[in-house]
Design an enzyme around this catalytic site. Structure first.
Site, PDB file in Angstrom:
ATOM      1  N   GLU A   1      46.967  28.914  36.650  1.00 13.18           N
ATOM      2  CA  GLU A   1      48.119  29.576  37.257  1.00 13.18           C
ATOM      3  C   GLU A   1      48.452  30.891  36.551  1.00 13.18           C
ATOM      4  OE1 GLU A   1      49.813  28.945  40.073  1.00 13.18           O
ATOM      5  OE2 GLU A   1      50.900  30.775  39.603  1.00 13.18           O
TER       6      GLU A   1
ATOM      7  N   THR B   1      49.586  32.090  45.310  1.00 17.74           N
ATOM      8  CA  THR B   1      48.667  30.969  45.099  1.00 17.74           C
ATOM      9  C   THR B   1      47.948  30.583  46.387  1.00 17.74           C
ATOM     10  OG1 THR B   1      49.937  30.021  43.291  1.00 17.74           O
ATOM     11  CG2 THR B   1      48.524  28.532  44.476  1.00 17.74           C
TER      12      THR B   1
ATOM     13  N   HIS C   1      53.655  29.598  34.889  1.00 18.32           N
ATOM     14  CA  HIS C   1      54.210  30.244  36.087  1.00 18.32           C
ATOM     15  C   HIS C   1      55.490  30.951  35.678  1.00 18.32           C
ATOM     16  CE1 HIS C   1      55.988  30.739  40.059  1.00 18.32           C
ATOM     17  NE2 HIS C   1      54.832  30.391  40.603  1.00 18.32           N
TER      18      HIS C   1
ATOM     19  N   ASP D   1      44.609  32.750  39.445  1.00 23.54           N
ATOM     20  CA  ASP D   1      44.886  32.997  40.864  1.00 23.54           C
ATOM     21  C   ASP D   1      45.455  34.381  41.149  1.00 23.54           C
ATOM     22  OD1 ASP D   1      47.344  32.288  39.703  1.00 23.54           O
ATOM     23  OD2 ASP D   1      48.038  31.161  41.437  1.00 23.54           O
ATOM     24  N   HIS D   2      46.285  34.896  40.251  1.00 26.15           N
ATOM     25  CA  HIS D   2      46.880  36.219  40.464  1.00 26.15           C
ATOM     26  C   HIS D   2      47.532  36.668  39.172  1.00 26.15           C
ATOM     27  CE1 HIS D   2      50.599  33.938  40.736  1.00 26.15           C
ATOM     28  NE2 HIS D   2      50.039  33.193  41.675  1.00 26.15           N
TER      29      HIS D   2
HETATM   30  C1  GP9 Z   1      53.474  25.712  43.345  1.00 26.05           C
HETATM   31  C2  GP9 Z   1      52.521  26.758  42.938  1.00 26.05           C
HETATM   32  C3  GP9 Z   1      53.131  28.125  42.815  1.00 26.05           C
HETATM   33  O1  GP9 Z   1      52.973  24.562  43.890  1.00 26.05           O
HETATM   34  O2  GP9 Z   1      51.255  26.637  43.346  1.00 26.05           O
HETATM   35  O3  GP9 Z   1      52.706  29.085  43.701  1.00 26.05           O
HETATM   36  P1  GP9 Z   1      52.929  30.646  43.419  1.00 26.05           P
HETATM   37  O4  GP9 Z   1      54.409  30.858  43.227  1.00 26.05           O
HETATM   38  O5  GP9 Z   1      52.176  30.984  42.173  1.00 26.05           O
HETATM   39  O6  GP9 Z   1      52.382  31.335  44.577  1.00 26.05           O
HETATM   40 MN    MN Z   2      50.154  31.035  41.586  1.00 30.20          MN
END
Ligand code: GP9
Ligand code: MN
Length: 686
Positions: free
Chosen positions: A261, A305, A422, A481-482
């Protein structure tokens, strides 16, 4: 005493009193049900306030319709509206219990068989307390029939009735405004239906969803087979042959995809106060049997995500706005990694995530992707100390996942989505084992701390993989992911990177995230090819030796000698080893300098790259918003039917826990490998 009496008299003997009684009962009941029957997770005073408030405006608006009628009719119309709203609430309780999501017209319309399934088990899943949703209606009818409530046949003034409706609409507007302020992008990004109900209410959600559905089906109706033809033509003309030296090197292996993440590439090798922030990932990155990509970019848009997932599973881009998985995940046809791997390689497919199943519409989209198992938070033991931000802390999540992983029939394709690293990058004291950075920017300084925690969790999982010998049978794919630090923190980012300044070009390079393929015996190394998330699936399929020639995929094998190395960003920006574009400005990738006065030839060249990027993005959009894959029927691919999948925990676990000879558990003499997972998670200390 007399005051109370006269108030009761007013309630029971005037039309307005009756209306208020029905409205308040509906309001409070809905709120009680929000708290007890749904998992809305309201945090903070604003969310809690809106949760309390939000049943009121819709109730006022809809029940208020009854006021326009005269005499007894008015009473009964109010009751019928109340009954319809209450039945809707009741149905939502049951639906939510099964699917962790809310009912919408599109669901009712498109998934007749879902309703069938629900119908069969309706008695089984109904709890006595669910009838609370209907109780007040029954009581009011009783009071009216028993003449405790008396009809007041005097009509209310038309002006008054209109005022009630105007007031309701104003309240809805205000509610929306406050919600948008607290959570920007609530309606545009659509990350979780739970959020819309939490902020705006169940009926508002139904309207919103109806509107969205009408919009998407209009787009879909316009699309036809010839649109698919132009996409295929483009893909054929731009086909990139995979690198045959790597074809099938991981044939038959399990695939474990670990979603890191918000993890940026700059963290690899990054040190803070002399301490490596991510020692485990650093080691993996440099291992001789890891293929690491140094110039791999995230390409997500607003769907964050979910966009990353969309690209990795389908080699299709996310959309220009919103989340493709949320808007199209329930209804579109896909040809996704899990279905391809299952059909071509006999893979068992699963996703594990310590967060809510409804987030990014995963619980629907994964069915369309063909995932056999989806284990969200409800499959895990949860305690307040286990949870932070959007889900279980990563160490807890991995620890509790072992019992599921070891039961998966092999070969498996498993995606594990971490979430502790996150935004806002907070972790409790006991889990802090590196100092925060000192840029003074609060949203930035915790980043190394949660990244460090994630790295430790990865270390623990890797240790278990090694101990159990599963590492030898598995191709591990890790990717960020980002970005974790958004483009709004230039000053702090410059400080982190120890640079004097942080330009828009630096911010583009900041979009690099790790991509690693790790497998015992894999010929690894650090590859400098420029690529992005759109390219992961073709690269993976080539490594697995799965031939997918002809699938609609916008990426290509990153190991290919012909890789074009043009990395699109969702907003049309791009980067290549030579040039980059951010907004309207072009840069020299090597020097980071702006290209101020390009000669004619260079100008044309840059324009050509830019056009290629936008063409690709818009063709990919067309595939999604026109649902073009419904027209695409390659012989080797069997269409995925969402109704074949059921993520109901009891059913899924019954199946998973029935002994399977190819599972790790079976091969470990039918014993669990849980003990081999060593964790220092303070929450688990006795
Ligand atoms: C929550 C998670 C967050 O289930 O995958 O997504 P994001 O805020 O990073 O797009
Ligand atoms: Mn994410």
């Amino acid at each position: 005493m007399t005051r109370i009496k006269s108030f009761l008299q007013w309630l029971t003997e005037t039309k307005l009193g009756f209306f208020i009684t029905v409205l308040v009962a509906f309001w409070l009941k809905t709120y009680a049900i929000y708290l007890t029957k749904f998992n809305l997770g309201a945090v903070g005073s604003m969310q809690n306030f809106l949760l309390l408030l939000n049943p009121l405006p819709a109730g006022l608006l809809l029940l208020g319709i009854g006021l326009f009628f005269k005499g007894r009719k008015s009473y009964w119309i109010i009751i019928v509206i109340d009954l319809v709203l209450s039945l809707w609430l009741f149905a939502n309780i049951l639906y939510y219990r099964e699917f962790s999501n809310f009912l919408s017209l599109s669901i009712i319309k498109t998934s007749g068989s879902t309703a069938d399934n629900l119908g069969k088990s309706i008695v089984g899943i109904t709890h006595a307390t669910d009838f609370l949703a209907l109780l007040d209606v029954a009581v009011i009818i009783g009071l009216l029939c028993g003449k405790v409530i008396k009809y007041d046949l005097r009509p209310l003034k038309l002006r008054f009735n209109v005022l009630v409706e105007v007031l309701a609409i104003m309240m809805i507007g205000l509610n929306l405004k406050m919600a948008q302020k607290d959570r920007s992008g609530l309606l545009t990004r659509t990350f979780d239906n739970n959020y819309i109900v939490k902020y705006l209410g169940m009926n508002e959600y139904a309207v919103y969803d109806g509107f969205k559905t009408a919009q998407t089906s209009a787009q879909m109706a316009k699309a036809n087979v010839s649109d698919l033809g132009s996409v295929q033509k483009y893909l054929k003309a731009n086909y990139v042959k995979p690198n045959s030296q790597y074809t099938g090197v991981a044939k038959g292996k399990n695939v474990l995809v670990i979603h890191l993440e918000s993890f940026q590439q700059f963290l690899i090798g990054y040190k803070w106060k002399g301490k490596a922030v991510t020692p485990n990932l650093n080691k993996l990155y440099h291992a001789k049997d890891t293929l690491s990509f140094a110039n791999f970019y995230n390409q997500v848009g607003q769907g964050k995500t979910s966009d990353a997932e969309m690209m990795l599973e389908n080699s299709l881009y996310g959309l220009q706005s919103g989340s493709a998985m949320s808007s199209y995940g329930t209804s579109n046809t896909f040809e996704s990694a899990p279905a391809i791997l299952n059909q071509q390689g006999g893979y068992t497919t699963a996703v594990m995530h310590g967060g809510a199943g409804s987030f990014w519409n995963r619980n629907n989209a994964y069915k369309q992707f063909g995932y056999q198992y989806f284990m969200p938070l409800s499959y895990y033991q949860n305690k307040p100390k286990y949870y932070i931000g959007y889900g279980l802390k990563d160490k807890i999540f991995f620890n509790q996942s072992i019992k599921y992983i070891e039961r998966l029939p092999q070969p498996f394709y498993l995606k594990m989505i971490t979430v502790t690293n996150h935004y806002p990058y907070e972790i409790d004291k006991k889990n802090q084992s590196i100092d925060k950075t000192d840029t003074g920017d609060e949203t930035v300084d915790g980043y190394v701390q949660t990244a460090h925690y994630l790295d430790q969790a990865i270390g623990q999982l890797m240790h278990w993989l090694k101990k159990t010998g599963l590492d030898k049978k598995t191709l591990i794919v890790m990717y960020g992911d980002h970005y974790g630090i958004s483009g709004n923190h230039h000053k702090a980012s410059a400080q982190l990177l120890k640079q004097d300044e942080f330009t828009d070009f630096d911010n583009l390079k900041f979009q690099r995230v790790p991509l690693m393929f790790h497998m015992t015996g894999l010929k690894g190394g650090i590859d400098k090819t420029y690529g992005g998330e759109i390219d992961v699936l073709p690269t993976l399929l080539n490594l697995l030796g799965i031939n997918d020639r002809g699938t609609i995929q916008f990426g290509h094998d990153l190991l290919s000698k012909q890789a074009p190395q043009i990395v699109a960003q969702r907003n049309g920006d791009f980067i290549t080893p030579q040039y980059a574009k951010v907004g309207g400005t072009y840069y020299d990738t090597k020097t980071g300098m702006e290209i101020v006065d390009p000669d004619k030839k260079l100008k044309l060249h840059l324009m050509a790259i830019s056009n290629r990027v936008t063409t690709q993005l818009s063709l990919s959009d067309r595939v999604i918003d026109g649902n073009l894959l419904r027209f695409y029927k390659p012989k080797w691919f069997k269409k995925v039917k969402a109704n074949d999948y059921d993520y109901n925990k009891d059913k899924a676990l019954k199946k998973l826990f029935s002994p399977n000879k190819t599972s790790l558990w079976y091969q470990n003499h039918k014993k669990t490998t849980q003990k081999q997972f060593k964790t220092d998670a303070p929450e688990l200390e006795k």
